[in-house]
Structures are given as structure tokens and as C-alpha cells.
Design an enzyme around this catalytic site. Structure first.
Site, PDB file in Angstrom:
ATOM      1  N   GLY A 239       0.768  -1.244   0.000  1.00 57.28           N
ATOM      2  CA  GLY A 239       0.000   0.000   0.000  1.00 57.28           C
ATOM      3  C   GLY A 239       0.793   1.284   0.000  1.00 57.28           C
ATOM      4  N   GLU A 273       3.897  -6.774   1.747  1.00 53.11           N
ATOM      5  CA  GLU A 273       3.331  -7.135   0.436  1.00 53.11           C
ATOM      6  C   GLU A 273       3.323  -5.944  -0.517  1.00 53.11           C
ATOM      7  OE1 GLU A 273      -0.668  -8.378   1.326  1.00 53.11           O
ATOM      8  OE2 GLU A 273      -0.031 -10.070   2.552  1.00 53.11           O
ATOM      9  N   GLY A 275       3.597  -3.716  -3.822  1.00 53.11           N
ATOM     10  CA  GLY A 275       3.497  -3.897  -5.264  1.00 53.11           C
ATOM     11  C   GLY A 275       3.968  -2.630  -5.952  1.00 53.11           C
ATOM     12  N   ARG A 276       3.113  -1.606  -5.911  1.00 52.81           N
ATOM     13  CA  ARG A 276       3.380  -0.341  -6.599  1.00 52.81           C
ATOM     14  C   ARG A 276       4.734   0.265  -6.230  1.00 52.81           C
ATOM     15  NH1 ARG A 276      -1.039   3.052  -7.922  1.00 52.81           N
ATOM     16  NH2 ARG A 276      -2.147   1.999  -6.248  1.00 52.81           N
ATOM     17  N   TYR A 316      -9.545   5.639 -12.491  1.00 54.61           N
ATOM     18  CA  TYR A 316      -9.394   6.354 -11.214  1.00 54.61           C
ATOM     19  C   TYR A 316      -9.168   7.848 -11.405  1.00 54.61           C
ATOM     20  CZ  TYR A 316      -7.795   1.569 -10.115  1.00 54.61           C
ATOM     21  OH  TYR A 316      -7.650   0.210 -10.013  1.00 54.61           O
ATOM     22  N   CYS A 342     -12.834   3.877 -28.784  1.00 50.03           N
ATOM     23  CA  CYS A 342     -14.073   4.637 -28.977  1.00 50.03           C
ATOM     24  C   CYS A 342     -14.804   4.893 -27.679  1.00 50.03           C
ATOM     25  CB  CYS A 342     -14.952   3.885 -29.969  1.00 50.03           C
ATOM     26  SG  CYS A 342     -14.072   3.617 -31.499  1.00 50.03           S
ATOM     27  N   TYR A 370       0.301  -1.687 -12.215  1.00 49.07           N
ATOM     28  CA  TYR A 370      -1.116  -1.644 -12.609  1.00 49.07           C
ATOM     29  C   TYR A 370      -1.297  -1.034 -13.997  1.00 49.07           C
ATOM     30  CZ  TYR A 370      -1.348  -2.640  -7.647  1.00 49.07           C
ATOM     31  OH  TYR A 370      -1.141  -3.211  -6.417  1.00 49.07           O
TER      32      TYR A 370
HETATM   33  N1  LLP Z   1      -1.646  -6.938  -0.681  1.00 48.18           N
HETATM   34  C1  LLP Z   1      -2.961  -7.014  -0.978  1.00 48.18           C
HETATM   35  C2  LLP Z   1      -3.783  -7.960  -0.243  1.00 48.18           C
HETATM   36  C3  LLP Z   1      -3.509  -6.188  -1.964  1.00 48.18           C
HETATM   37  O1  LLP Z   1      -4.806  -6.262  -2.217  1.00 48.18           O
HETATM   38  C4  LLP Z   1      -2.680  -5.281  -2.668  1.00 48.18           C
HETATM   39  C5  LLP Z   1      -3.230  -4.391  -3.704  1.00 48.18           C
HETATM   40  C6  LLP Z   1      -1.314  -5.249  -2.353  1.00 48.18           C
HETATM   41  C7  LLP Z   1      -0.832  -6.084  -1.343  1.00 48.18           C
HETATM   42  C8  LLP Z   1      -0.341  -4.348  -3.058  1.00 48.18           C
HETATM   43  O2  LLP Z   1      -0.642  -3.012  -2.838  1.00 48.18           O
HETATM   44  P1  LLP Z   1       0.371  -1.863  -3.369  1.00 48.18           P
HETATM   45  O3  LLP Z   1       1.644  -1.979  -2.574  1.00 48.18           O
HETATM   46  O4  LLP Z   1       0.589  -2.082  -4.800  1.00 48.18           O
HETATM   47  O5  LLP Z   1      -0.363  -0.618  -3.082  1.00 48.18           O
HETATM   48  N2  LLP Z   1      -5.306  -0.985  -9.488  1.00 48.18           N
HETATM   49  C9  LLP Z   1      -5.080   0.021  -8.472  1.00 48.18           C
HETATM   50  C10 LLP Z   1      -4.433  -0.557  -7.253  1.00 48.18           C
HETATM   51  C11 LLP Z   1      -5.184  -1.740  -6.651  1.00 48.18           C
HETATM   52  C12 LLP Z   1      -4.487  -2.349  -5.461  1.00 48.18           C
HETATM   53  C13 LLP Z   1      -5.110  -3.623  -5.064  1.00 48.18           C
HETATM   54  N3  LLP Z   1      -4.478  -4.340  -3.985  1.00 48.18           N
HETATM   55  C14 LLP Z   1      -4.290   1.160  -9.091  1.00 48.18           C
HETATM   56  O6  LLP Z   1      -3.978   1.117 -10.268  1.00 48.18           O
HETATM   57  O7  LLP Z   1      -4.017   2.151  -8.403  1.00 48.18           O
END
Ligand code: LLP
Length: 414
Positions: A239, A273, A275-276, A316, A342, A370
């Protein structure tokens, strides 16, 4: 260090000019920097040094096998949410021992697949899911390792679509139910309780909501300790936000440091965890201007990438910086940068001041997370190629799709 930098009038990824990549691989094309990815992972590793930990990269941000490979070589684990993502980890890494399996809707088939693969644990999100995991493990004569994702009911103050830790969200076990559920699991012969954790949302730019969630979860950890349930790990979720425009998210060291301070001397392995924050700023989407369409009301730069390639702006209203690959002298004009799809929602950026000519290349920045993973074939558009740059070398890590493949599974009536 800047992994994306202008030199000699052109934007480079590490040592490679983006113009050369467009010539070699075509556009639209996702381009990742291996060094940027490694550096982002290194920040987590450094912040957690000296503490038993596992950084489980959230595959959903970008699940390309090359990305997984680079991270696995650095010791990463993985956070998955489907059997498909599990298959990707196994294809890229060879085994699933460092995999945590999140998500509210794990099917029986996925649970079986994960047990057979020997994952680290399931992140359980409901009582019903726990019961299903328990009965499948019993049937297979095995013990399933479970961790609990608690919904701490804190406001992450992010976009509502990516906020997950409020009571009204579908995610996690309600805080008030968690202790009883963990106790039930601890008493089962088919389950092994290994952890507890939270994930409250994505693109958070402050530490306070994480700290509030952790404070609540630590109350549970201590209560469980009094119940005689010792956990192996604490999962702090993902997150952490990145800078797209002018956001000022905490540095990884500060964010992790603050949370570790709260955990204090508790003997728990720390899982994260992210990601981004690992891949977001390690990638750009490279696109070419097809047409310029000046107008009295608005001017449009129509490019060859579209909402099917990068849907974050449409979905978003997300803002991504858009920069010309090569410097072009001349007065800028205000453009909406749009794709060929389109839909009026098919924009990559609005009201951008750019000096452009037809055929120019643009880089849509901060598109590593993403982007490709949420892409689609809408309008029967083949998905973009993906390239990973490593120093002076560029590797095609996903070939551009071909149109015939897009309907190869379809059948006319007999
Ligand atoms: N762990 C769980 C259980 C999650 O649901 C997520 C993301 C993460 C870790 C990783 O979160 P991060 O570190 O990437 O924030 N599509 C959206 C973001 C959706 C995130 C969903 N869950 C966007 O493009 O902003």
C-alpha cells in the site's frame, strides 16, 4: 540515481535511448528498468535488515515473469491472489515456498493447487474461507498454514476504489471476530496458524493509517499470545504510495522504520506485500503520436496507446506525467492526450502543455504498476510489448500480441 533521465536531448532508460527501443520493438511498448526495480527492492531489504523478514511482492501490480525473476534473485517472496498468479510464480521461480495467497474468493481448485505447491500460507479473509481450507486440508490429509488478514477499520485516505481496510469494504476478517476465529483455527488438526496481518489500501501517502492499523492488530497479537497462540509472522501488507505528480509518500526507510518501532521486541518475522512501490516508478509506457487534432475548444494528441493499455486514468482519474522522448523546440500547445479507443474516457492525460509533431514519441511515466497487468484487448487491440532494460541491453520480456491470437479461442456456429 535517476533510472529515467534526459541526455543529449533524449529520454533514456538506464543507458538506452527510448527512441532506439521504439525503433526496435515498436509502440505502444512498456519499458522497465531492472536497476530501478532492484533499487526499490533494496530499499525494503535495507530497512528490514537485522530483522527476520520476507518481502512478498504483490504480483497484481505487474506479473511479468522477468519482473518476478529479478525480484526472486534478490530473495523476494510473492503475494498472489489467484491460481494464475501461482502458476506464474512457479514458472518464473520454480517453487512456491515463499508465496502468501491473499484474496476474498479463493476457489476450492485454487486452494488445492496452493496446498499441492506448498505455499507459505493462505491469508484468510473470512470464516467461510477458513472452513473450506480446513475441509480440503483434512481431505488431503495435510495441514494448511493460515495467516489472518484482519480488517482494522481504519481510513487509508486514498481513492475509494483502492481503499480496503474500512469495515464497509469486503476485505479481511472483522476486527471483532478475529480472535475467536484464530482460536478456532489453532484448535484444528488440519490447520496451522502462522500469522496475522492487514492490508488497508493502496497508494497511501502517509504513515499514520498504517500505524493505526498496526496498533489495533498488535492488540490482537498480544491477546492471542495470552491465549497461548504464538504466531510466526506479522504481515504488514502493501500500500505504500509513490510519486506520480507531487505526492510526498514517506521514504521506505521511514515507513518501515516507524512500523518496526511499533512492533518493538515482539519475536515475529515481518512480512510485507508491496506492489506499486517496487515497480511503479520502474516503468514507462512508450507511445507514438498518430495525429494532432487542434480545435477551438480543445486540441487532441491522438497516440497509439489507449485505455486498454493503461486504464488508470480512465478508471481512477489517475494522473501520469507525459513527457516527449526527444526535445522539440517551439511553443507548446495544450493537448488532451488520447488513444484510438471509442470512448470519451479513453484519455491518458488531459490539458498537457506539449510541443508536438505527428510521429513524435511520448513516455507516460510511472506506468510500471497496474499498467500492463490491468490491460485488456478492448477494441480488439493486441496488448503492448514489454521490454526490460538492463544497463545498455534491452530484452523483450513479452512479445506484442498478434491479432489472430485474440480470437483464436472463439468459434462460429457449426
Ligand atoms: N496486498 C494485498 C492484499 C492487496 O490487495 C494489494 C493491492 C497489495 C498487497 C499491493 O498493494 P500496493 O503496494 O501495490 O499498493 N489498481 C489500483 C491498485 C489496486 C491495489 C489492489 N491491492 C491502481 O492502479 O491504483
Amino acid at each position: 540515481m535517476a533510472f529515467f533521465a534526459r541526455r543529449d536531448g533524449q529520454l533514456h532508460v538506464e543507458s538506452v535511448p527510448l527512441g532506439a527501443l521504439a525503433a526496435r520493438f515498436g509502440t505502444p511498448c512498456y519499458v522497465y528498468s531492472r536497476a530501478a526495480l532492484e533499487s526499490a527492492f533494496g530499499a525494503f531489504a535495507a530497512a528490514l535488515a537485522g530483522r527476520d523478514h520476507l518481502v512478498c511482492y504483490a504480483l497484481k501490480a505487474n506479473s511479468n515473469l522477468a519482473v518476478l525473476d529479478v525480484l526472486a534473485r534478490l530473495g523476494a517472496g510473492f503475494d498472489i491472489v489467484s491460481g494464475g498468479e501461482l502458476a506464474r510464480v512457479i514458472a518464473a521461480v520454480g517453487d512456491a515456498r515463499k508465496v502468501v495467497f491473499s484474496g476474498v474468493g479463493k476457489s476450492a481448485a485454487e486452494i488445492r493447487q496452493a496446498l499441492a505447491a506448498g505455499i507459505l500460507c493462505f491469508n484468510v479473509e473470512s470464516a467461510a474461507e477458513l472452513a473450506r481450507i480446513e475441509s480440503i486440508a483434512a481431505e488431503l490429509g495435510t495441514r494448511a498454514a493460515v495467516s489472518f488478514r484482519v480488517n482494522p477499520d481504519v481510513d487509508p485516505k486514498t481513492h475509494p476504489y483502492i481503499s480496503t481496510g474500512l469495515r464497509e469494504n469486503k476485505f479481511g476478517v472483522a476486527f471483532g471476530d478475529a480472535r475467536a476465529l484464530v482460536r478456532r483455527a489453532a484448535a484444528s488438526r488440519s490447520l496451522r496458524v502462522v500469522g496475522i496481518g492487514f492490508h488497508i489500501g493502496s497508494q497511501l501517502t502517509e504513515t499514520a493509517p498504517f500505524a493505526a492499523a498496526l496498533e489495533r492488530v498488535l492488540v490482537l497479537v498480544d491477546a492471542l499470545g495470552r491465549d497461548g497462540i504464538a504466531l510466526d509472522h506479522l504481515d504488514l501488507g502493501g500500500g505504500l504510495g509513490i510519486r506520480y505528480r507531487d505526492e510526498t509518500p514517506p521514504a521506505v526507510a521511514d515507513y518501515v522504520g516507524a512500523l518496526l518501532g511499533q512492533v518493538g521486541g515482539r519475536a515475529l518475522r515481518i512480512l510485507l506485500e508491496p506492489g506499486r512501490s517496487l515497480i511503479g516508478n520502474a516503468g514507462v509506457l512508450l507511445t507514438r503520436v498518430e495525429y494532432l487534432k487542434p480545435g477551438a475548444e480543445r486540441s487532441f494528441a491522438i497516440v497509439d496507446a489507449a485505455m486498454n493499455d493503461l486504464m488508470r486514468p480512465a478508471l481512477y482519474d489517475a494522473w501520469h506525467d507525459i513527457v516527449p522522448v526527444a526535445d522539440r523546440p517551439g511553443p507548446p500547445r495544450r493537448y488532451d492526450v488520447v488513444g484510438p479507443v471509442c470512448e470519451s474516457g479513453d484519455f491518458l492525460g488531459r490539458a498537457r502543455d506539449l510541443a508536438l509533431e505527428e510521429g513524435d514519441l511520448l513516455a507516460i511515466m510511472s506506468a510500471g504498476a497496474y499498467g500492463m497487468s490491468m490491460s485488456s484487448n478492448y477494441n480488439t487491440r493486441p496488448r503492448a510489448a514489454e521490454v526490460m532494460v538492463d544497463g545498455a541491453a534491452a530484452h523483450l520480456v513479452r512479445a506484442r500480441e498478434e491479432v489472430a491470437g485474440l480470437f483464436a479461442l472463439e468459434r462460429k456456429f457449426p
